[in-house]
Scaffold this motif. Structure first.
Motif, short mmCIF file in Angstrom:
data_model
loop_
_atom_site.label_atom_id
_atom_site.label_comp_id
_atom_site.label_asym_id
_atom_site.label_seq_id
_atom_site.Cartn_x
_atom_site.Cartn_y
_atom_site.Cartn_z
N ALA A 298 0.83 -1.21 0.00
CA ALA A 298 0.00 0.00 0.00
C ALA A 298 0.86 1.25 0.00
O ALA A 298 0.49 2.28 -0.59
CB ALA A 298 -0.93 -0.02 1.20
N LEU A 299 1.97 1.18 0.66
CA LEU A 299 2.98 2.24 0.62
C LEU A 299 4.21 1.71 -0.10
O LEU A 299 4.72 0.65 0.26
CB LEU A 299 3.37 2.69 2.04
N PRO A 300 4.66 2.37 -1.16
CA PRO A 300 4.27 3.72 -1.58
C PRO A 300 3.19 3.79 -2.66
O PRO A 300 2.87 4.88 -3.12
CB PRO A 300 5.59 4.25 -2.15
N ALA A 301 2.61 2.65 -3.08
CA ALA A 301 1.73 2.66 -4.25
C ALA A 301 0.57 3.64 -4.13
O ALA A 301 0.26 4.36 -5.09
CB ALA A 301 1.20 1.24 -4.50
N LEU A 312 -6.51 9.59 4.71
CA LEU A 312 -7.73 8.79 4.67
C LEU A 312 -8.16 8.53 3.23
O LEU A 312 -8.53 7.40 2.88
CB LEU A 312 -8.84 9.47 5.45
N SER A 313 -8.12 9.55 2.38
CA SER A 313 -8.51 9.38 0.98
C SER A 313 -7.60 8.38 0.27
O SER A 313 -8.06 7.57 -0.54
CB SER A 313 -8.48 10.72 0.24
N GLU A 314 -6.31 8.44 0.57
CA GLU A 314 -5.38 7.49 -0.05
C GLU A 314 -5.64 6.07 0.45
O GLU A 314 -5.65 5.12 -0.34
CB GLU A 314 -3.94 7.92 0.25
N TYR A 315 -5.88 5.93 1.74
CA TYR A 315 -6.17 4.60 2.29
C TYR A 315 -7.43 4.01 1.67
O TYR A 315 -7.50 2.81 1.39
CB TYR A 315 -6.31 4.67 3.80
N GLN A 316 -8.42 4.86 1.41
CA GLN A 316 -9.68 4.36 0.87
C GLN A 316 -9.58 3.88 -0.57
O GLN A 316 -10.51 3.28 -1.10
CB GLN A 316 -10.76 5.44 0.98
N LEU A 317 -8.44 4.11 -1.22
CA LEU A 317 -8.21 3.57 -2.55
C LEU A 317 -7.51 2.21 -2.51
O LEU A 317 -7.45 1.52 -3.52
CB LEU A 317 -7.35 4.54 -3.38
N PHE A 368 -4.33 -1.65 -10.11
CA PHE A 368 -3.17 -2.17 -10.85
C PHE A 368 -2.22 -1.04 -11.23
O PHE A 368 -1.01 -1.13 -11.02
CB PHE A 368 -3.65 -2.91 -12.10
N HIS A 369 -2.76 0.03 -11.79
CA HIS A 369 -1.89 1.11 -12.26
C HIS A 369 -1.29 1.93 -11.12
O HIS A 369 -0.22 2.50 -11.28
CB HIS A 369 -2.64 1.99 -13.25
N LEU A 370 -1.95 1.98 -9.99
CA LEU A 370 -1.33 2.63 -8.84
C LEU A 370 -0.21 1.77 -8.28
O LEU A 370 0.82 2.28 -7.83
CB LEU A 370 -2.37 2.92 -7.78
N LEU A 371 -0.39 0.45 -8.30
CA LEU A 371 0.66 -0.46 -7.84
C LEU A 371 1.86 -0.48 -8.79
O LEU A 371 2.99 -0.74 -8.38
CB LEU A 371 0.10 -1.87 -7.69
N ASP A 372 1.61 -0.20 -10.06
CA ASP A 372 2.66 -0.22 -11.09
C ASP A 372 3.50 1.05 -10.98
O ASP A 372 3.39 1.98 -11.77
CB ASP A 372 2.01 -0.34 -12.47
N LEU A 373 4.38 1.06 -10.01
CA LEU A 373 5.13 2.28 -9.68
C LEU A 373 6.04 2.74 -10.80
O LEU A 373 6.26 3.94 -10.98
CB LEU A 373 5.96 2.04 -8.41
N LYS A 378 3.23 -3.72 -16.01
CA LYS A 378 3.25 -5.02 -15.35
C LYS A 378 3.75 -4.83 -13.93
O LYS A 378 4.41 -3.83 -13.62
CB LYS A 378 4.13 -6.01 -16.11
N LEU A 379 3.42 -5.78 -13.08
CA LEU A 379 3.84 -5.69 -11.68
C LEU A 379 4.98 -6.68 -11.44
O LEU A 379 4.91 -7.85 -11.84
CB LEU A 379 2.67 -6.03 -10.75
N ASP A 380 6.01 -6.20 -10.77
CA ASP A 380 7.10 -7.09 -10.37
C ASP A 380 6.94 -7.41 -8.88
O ASP A 380 6.10 -6.82 -8.19
CB ASP A 380 8.46 -6.45 -10.68
N PRO A 381 7.73 -8.35 -8.37
CA PRO A 381 7.55 -8.77 -6.96
C PRO A 381 7.74 -7.65 -5.94
O PRO A 381 7.25 -7.76 -4.82
CB PRO A 381 8.62 -9.86 -6.79
N LYS A 382 8.42 -6.58 -6.30
CA LYS A 382 8.58 -5.46 -5.37
C LYS A 382 7.34 -4.58 -5.35
O LYS A 382 7.13 -3.84 -4.39
CB LYS A 382 9.81 -4.62 -5.76
N GLU A 383 6.53 -4.65 -6.41
CA GLU A 383 5.35 -3.81 -6.50
C GLU A 383 4.10 -4.49 -5.95
O GLU A 383 3.17 -3.82 -5.50
CB GLU A 383 5.11 -3.41 -7.96
N TYR A 384 4.07 -5.82 -5.98
CA TYR A 384 2.89 -6.53 -5.49
C TYR A 384 3.30 -7.96 -5.18
O TYR A 384 4.19 -8.53 -5.82
CB TYR A 384 1.77 -6.52 -6.54
N ILE A 385 2.62 -8.54 -4.21
CA ILE A 385 2.91 -9.93 -3.82
C ILE A 385 2.00 -10.85 -4.62
O ILE A 385 0.78 -10.74 -4.56
CB ILE A 385 2.69 -10.13 -2.31
N TYR A 386 2.60 -11.75 -5.38
CA TYR A 386 1.83 -12.71 -6.15
C TYR A 386 2.62 -14.01 -6.23
O TYR A 386 3.80 -14.07 -5.87
CB TYR A 386 1.51 -12.19 -7.56
N ARG A 387 1.96 -15.04 -6.71
CA ARG A 387 2.61 -16.34 -6.79
C ARG A 387 3.32 -16.47 -8.13
O ARG A 387 2.69 -16.38 -9.18
CB ARG A 387 1.58 -17.46 -6.61
#
Length: 660
Positions: A298-301, A312-317, A368-373, A378-387
């Motif tokens: 969630a941080l920093p995405a 609060l607004s950022e958390y709600q996303l 997805f696009h907020l996580l894509d720093l 595409k998301l790499d392992p540093k941007e999101y946890i996936y299998r």
């Protein structure tokens, strides 16, 4: 309005970054009535407004609620434009500010995002800005919205725009569609969010609804809502207002404490230093264990202003504040390229069968696009946890469930299956899809002990002839259907249309499916016959990878009923009017179609998703009895064990296994 200073390109993300800390109008859900003639919020604010300027300073706010760190924090939290004053519309969104009076519509960023998208559609349509009641031709409106979604990178056909089926689309219908895409409403139009920022617990509803009939029976509620049976029974009775012994979605929302969850309440509790922000430490400490992995990024995405913390607004996303999607069930790098694409940013039916993967694509797209720093799509392992998928591995297991050990790992190949051992026990054949830079499935053969796999031909699902000289398989090209070929791959013959060919133990027949009919080719008589007629078996689909019994008198197969029920069944291959015997029936759970019949005849092994272990696991049953399938002993509980085959002597089971 103070905009965020970091912006990204695309329809949806442009809207996200224009949210700002403050939006100077009340957000009203489409079905909400403005209502009240009296205004208790304005009256209360007026009494506390000592200088009569129509807004509250911190001192005036503390005069109303008392001087405390919590009061000071809440003043900062709901002062959305950070001007040091609370206007009436900010004041009215504070939970509990007036005892017994619900707060008004909250400045929720997803609702603001919806407004921004509708504003863009208004501009594209042209007429709605001046004449919002005008209806637009449904086909034209579909083109407008589809073009907007495609420009954002989404292939989405807005088929549900014209709700009343009158050939025209009103602005209200267009908004309703966008609200469904963003997870503000369900697909049937029912709201998933309350104006005050709370959300209905849709994921718990979906999880409890095991049979996917959009209602929760008592046994489902008791067994699948994560509380004790006694507590669950009392909650069920309290919510089941009409006494019909099941909960509709509207009734489920009434379950105290669990039908609704409140991200604003969570934020205020987790903000332990009372500074009106969440640090990463506060977020991770407050987040329950089952949501921890989706909170990690969630941080920093979602820190849009890059101040190192979440407003609060950022958390709600964040995903965990938008639990209308099963974010915590994880996602898979299905193509094995080491990254997570937008197409892979969804939830497999095997792990969450009640979830429709087509739901709420705009919400998924936004996250997805907020996580894509690094904005590389595409998301790499540093941007999101996936299998992350690893190459498939072949294991061997003794007949008695001991001795699980690796045979070999097929580097660069992430989808192996349909393993078959040669009659002499020395070779095995299987199919495999290579890595993403190569296309199509191919058949490989390999010595059981040692050696490297050798590709024979394009195709899938190989089985051996009795003498071990030939393989039968299924191929799309150069001609669709059943093929016979030498193990060397030199001679190839197209036999017929059909799919999933399986050579009989005596070598005299090849069984395959053609639509919903199971057929066999008699090699001696050079003729085809029907084992099960499609119009008589009641199945909507017959799957491939059937298995012959050792005596050649029965076939085990997977069939799917029109209502989606999957069945493991056996049928006689010698009776004039064969009777289908169902050994296992399941709905909403991934059940593999590859079967391994033990040479002695008393065991059939197949794979199915195991809810308790969270992986695909091997099960077995005795086809001569009516006992339900049980988990196969000795297999690795942490891996996805999919396809299997007994060696001809029955002493060992060869297993295809994957790991994320």
């Amino acid at each position: 309005m103070i905009p965020y200073h970091l912006r990204r390109t695309s329809l949806v993300l442009a809207a996200v970054f224009s949210l700002g800390f403050f939006f100077q109008q009340r957000i009203v859900l489409a079905d909400e009535s403005p209502g009240a003639k009296q205004d208790p919020f304005a009256e209360t604010l007026s009494k506390a407004d000592k200088d009569g300027d129509g807004q509250l300073s911190l001192e005036e706010f503390q005069g109303l609620l008392g001087v405390s760190a919590v009061t000071k924090r809440d003043f900062r939290l709901f002062d959305r434009n950070r001007d040091g004053r609370l206007v009436r519309d900010e004041f009215a969104t504070i939970p509990g500010i007036i005892p017994g009076v619900e707060p008004e519509s909250h400045y929720h960023p997803v609702l603001i995002l919806c407004d921004e998208i509708i504003s863009k559609i208004d501009k594209a349509v042209g007429v709605w800005k001046e004449q919002p009641t005008v209806e637009i031709d449904a086909n034209r409106m579909a083109e407008v919205i589809q073009s907007q979604l495609v420009s954002a990178g989404l292939q989405r056909n807005p088929i549900s725009l014209d709700e009343d089926r009158n050939g025209k689309v009103s602005r209200a219908e267009a908004r309703r569609f966008i609200e469904m895409e963003l997870g503000i409403r369900r697909g049937d139009g029912k709201f998933l969010r309350l104006p005050d920022g709370r959300l209905f617990n849709y994921i718990l509803f979906l999880h409890a609804d095991e049979n996917k009939n959009d209602r929760i029976e008592r046994n489902e509620f008791v067994s699948r809502t994560f509380v004790t049976a006694d507590v669950a029974s009392k909650e069920f009775d309290a919510a089941n207002k009409n006494g019909d012994d099941h909960l509709s979605f509207d009734e489920f929302k009434l379950v105290p404490g669990r039908g609704v969850f409140d991200p604003i309440y969570e934020f205020r509790v987790w903000d332990t230093n009372l500074d009106a922000f969440l640090s990463k430490e506060e977020l991770l400490v407050g987040t329950p264990e089952w949501q921890r992995k989706i909170a990690e990024n969630a941080l920093p995405a979602f820190d849009l202003d890059k101040d190192g913390q979440l407003s609060l607004s950022e958390y709600q996303l964040t995903p965990q504040a938008n639990m209308v999607l099963p974010w915590d069930w994880g996602m898979d790098d299905k193509d094995g390229d080491g990254f997570l694409s937008l197409a892979e940013f969804q939830f497999a039916p095997a792990t969450f069968p009640a979830y429709d993967q087509t739901q709420f694509p705009l919400l998924r797209f936004t996250c997805f696009h907020l996580l894509d720093l690094n904005s590389d799509g595409k998301l790499d392992p540093k941007e999101y946890i996936y299998r992350r998928k690893t190459p498939d591995e072949f294991f061997v297991l003794n007949e008695d469930g001991t001795g699980w050990e690796s045979l070999f790992r097929f580097e660069g190949h992430f989808a192996c299956g349909s393993v078959a051992v040669s009659p002499d026990g020395k070779w095995m054949a299987f199919d495999s899809w290579p890595d993403i830079n190569q296309a199509g499935s191919a058949i490989f053969v390999k010595e059981l002990q040692g050696g490297e796999p050798r590709m024979i031909v394009s195709g899938m699902m190989p089985t051996w002839s009795k003498d071990g000289r030939f393989l039968t398989c299924s191929r799309h090209e150069p001609t669709y259907g059943v093929w016979i070929l030498e193990v060397t791959g030199d001679q190839r013959e197209h036999l017929c249309q059909g799919w999933g060919a399986q050579w009989s133990p005596d070598g005299e027949s090849i069984a395959f499916s053609e639509g919903t009919t199971i057929k066999a080719f008699d090699i001696i008589r050079d003729e085809f016959r029907n084992i099960v007629n499609g119009e008589e078996n009641g199945y909507q689909q017959i799957y491939w990878n059937m298995a012959w019994s050792p005596d050649g008198e029965r076939l085990c197969f997977k069939g799917v009923k029109p209502d989606g029920t999957q069945e493991v069944a056996t049928v006689s291959t010698v009776d004039d009017k064969p009777v289908i015997k169902v050994h296992h029936s399941v709905k909403g759970t991934a059940l593999n179609a590859d079967f391994a019949w033990h040479p002695r005849g008393e065991r059939v092994v197949f794979a199915m998703f195991c809810k308790e272990r969270g992986h695909t696991q091997l099960y077995e049953f005795n086809p001569g009895k009516d006992d339900p399938p049980v988990l196969l002993k000795g297999q690795d509980e942490t891996r996805n064990n999919s396809d299997s085959c007994w060696t001809p002597d029955g002493k060992k089971l060869i297993v295809v296994s994957g790991d994320y």
